[in-house]
Design a protein around this motif. Sequence first.
Motif, PDB file in Angstrom:
ATOM      1  N   LEU A 195      37.631  40.275  31.782  1.00  0.00           N
ATOM      2  CA  LEU A 195      36.831  39.567  32.779  1.00  0.00           C
ATOM      3  C   LEU A 195      36.312  40.476  33.886  1.00  0.00           C
ATOM      4  O   LEU A 195      35.536  40.039  34.730  1.00  0.00           O
ATOM      5  N   GLN A 208      31.454  39.290  32.138  1.00  0.00           N
ATOM      6  CA  GLN A 208      31.232  38.447  33.316  1.00  0.00           C
ATOM      7  C   GLN A 208      29.891  37.731  33.223  1.00  0.00           C
ATOM      8  O   GLN A 208      29.812  36.536  33.509  1.00  0.00           O
ATOM      9  N   PHE A 219      34.044  34.987  40.404  1.00  0.00           N
ATOM     10  CA  PHE A 219      33.807  36.327  39.858  1.00  0.00           C
ATOM     11  C   PHE A 219      33.631  37.360  40.964  1.00  0.00           C
ATOM     12  O   PHE A 219      34.124  38.485  40.843  1.00  0.00           O
TER      13      PHE A 219
END
Length: 72
Positions: free
Chosen positions: A11, A17, A44
Amino acid sequence: MGFSPPLKKWLCERNNQKWAIDHLCKKESLVNKYFSNKSIRKLFDDQNRGFNNTLRIWRLLFLNKWFDEVYY
């Protein structure tokens, strides 16, 4: 026991992402019905700043995938 996938590493990669954000922010997404695009992107952004949102993001992706498989 068993294999623990390297979710945090996955991630943190830009391509992953981008895929995850696109997937969670698309109009048809279950997650997008309950969370704003801004809040999804913030997960994020915070992850990139060092805050560990790995499990939150993973659970949202898994929830979305489950919903797609069961209801679409």
